[in-house]
Design a protein around this motif. Structure first.
Motif, PDB file in Angstrom:
ATOM      1  N   THR A 290     -22.498 -10.275  27.402  1.00 14.01           N
ATOM      2  CA  THR A 290     -22.124 -10.215  25.990  1.00 14.01           C
ATOM      3  C   THR A 290     -21.198  -9.023  25.781  1.00 14.01           C
ATOM      4  O   THR A 290     -21.160  -8.098  26.589  1.00 14.01           O
ATOM      5  CB  THR A 290     -23.362 -10.049  25.084  1.00 14.01           C
ATOM      6  OG1 THR A 290     -24.059  -8.869  25.460  1.00 14.01           O
ATOM      7  CG2 THR A 290     -24.289 -11.244  25.230  1.00 14.01           C
TER       8      THR A 290
ATOM      9  N   THR B 133     -20.103  -5.634  24.866  1.00 18.55           N
ATOM     10  CA  THR B 133     -20.934  -4.444  24.760  1.00 18.55           C
ATOM     11  C   THR B 133     -20.284  -3.266  25.455  1.00 18.55           C
ATOM     12  O   THR B 133     -19.273  -3.389  26.136  1.00 18.55           O
ATOM     13  CB  THR B 133     -22.328  -4.691  25.367  1.00 18.55           C
ATOM     14  OG1 THR B 133     -23.189  -3.604  25.050  1.00 18.55           O
ATOM     15  CG2 THR B 133     -22.241  -4.844  26.875  1.00 18.55           C
ATOM     16  N   THR B 134     -20.894  -2.101  25.275  1.00 18.05           N
ATOM     17  CA  THR B 134     -20.548  -0.888  26.020  1.00 18.05           C
ATOM     18  C   THR B 134     -21.750  -0.490  26.860  1.00 18.05           C
ATOM     19  O   THR B 134     -22.872  -0.423  26.361  1.00 18.05           O
ATOM     20  CB  THR B 134     -20.187   0.266  25.063  1.00 18.05           C
ATOM     21  OG1 THR B 134     -19.027  -0.085  24.310  1.00 18.05           O
ATOM     22  CG2 THR B 134     -19.904   1.537  25.842  1.00 18.05           C
TER      23      THR B 134
END
Length: 234
Positions: A152, A154-155
């Motif tokens: 997904t 995200t970081t």
């Protein structure tokens, strides 16, 4: 006189043996507040790292850059920005390609401790290969972390660190990111921040200092005997 010399020698030995070793920071601009000052960009044989990636058949100059990013999760700051990936058309096959930045420094030698905050980002759902982040010293990988995403946008965040003994002289540190896929502008990116390499010079063993100080004491005693003998003859 002899007793005075002995007492002085013991006092000096105690003082020297309890002096703490001082760590010296050998990396320049590790927080990237001065842009890329002190750092030199490089790419691997089939790698690309620039915000606008080089593509097969259309090579472009590839340089790292600095961007504002929340690498640690506690707030944004200036950080090294890499858009690492392959320009070789065989994507998804090891080895990964990319590049990074390097810096050469000179040290007196000692115990070296490295640390850096790292992060990787993607805006594409389903992407799992964010990048392999590594630190190299004199061409040898001393720590790495492979950012494998949950699929997904995200970081992801982590750290790199190592401790090793450095000889006196010149050494080169490299901050590197690689991927087995080609990057796209704004699709994936890798970040380094708060880069530090402290070197603590070795402290002489107390026994070494003791021998040195006793040698000084012996020289002082001989000089005392000569002076005392000369006074007696007079």
């Amino acid at each position: 006189m002899v007793g005075t010399i002995a007492k002085l020698s013991c006092a000096v030995l105690l003082m020297v043996s309890t002096v703490p070793a001082n760590a010296v920071e050998v990396v320049t601009n590790g927080d990237f507040q001065a842009g890329l000052t002190g750092w030199t960009s490089y790419t691997t044989a089939n790698g690309t790292i620039a915000a606008t990636p080089s593509l097969p058949g259309a090579p472009q100059p590839q340089n790292a850059s600095v961007a504002s990013f929340n690498v640690t999760g506690s707030g944004t700051s200036s950080a090294l920005f890499l858009n690492a990936g392959k320009i070789n058309p065989i994507y998804g096959v090891a080895p990964g390609e990319g590049g990074g930045v390097s810096q050469t420094f000179t040290t007196t030698g000692g115990l070296a401790t490295f640390s850096a905050d790292i992060a990787a980002f993607t805006r594409v759902n389903g992407l799992t290969a964010f990048g392999l982040m590594s630190v190299l010293l004199d061409g040898v990988v001393l720590d790495s972390f492979d950012f494998v995403g949950p699929g997904t946008s995200t970081t992801l965040r982590d750290t790199l660190d190592f401790t090793t003994n450095l000889t006196a002289g010149q050494h080169t540190i490299q901050l590197q990111a690689t991927r087995i896929f080609a990057p796209g502008g704004g699709v994936t990116s890798q970040y380094f921040d708060n880069v530090s390499l402290d070197v603590v010079a070795p402290v002489p063993e107390p026994a070494t200092w003791a021998m040195l100080i006793l040698g000084f004491a012996g020289v002082g005693f001989m000089a005392y005997r000569r002076r005392n003998g000369a006074a007696t003859l007079a």
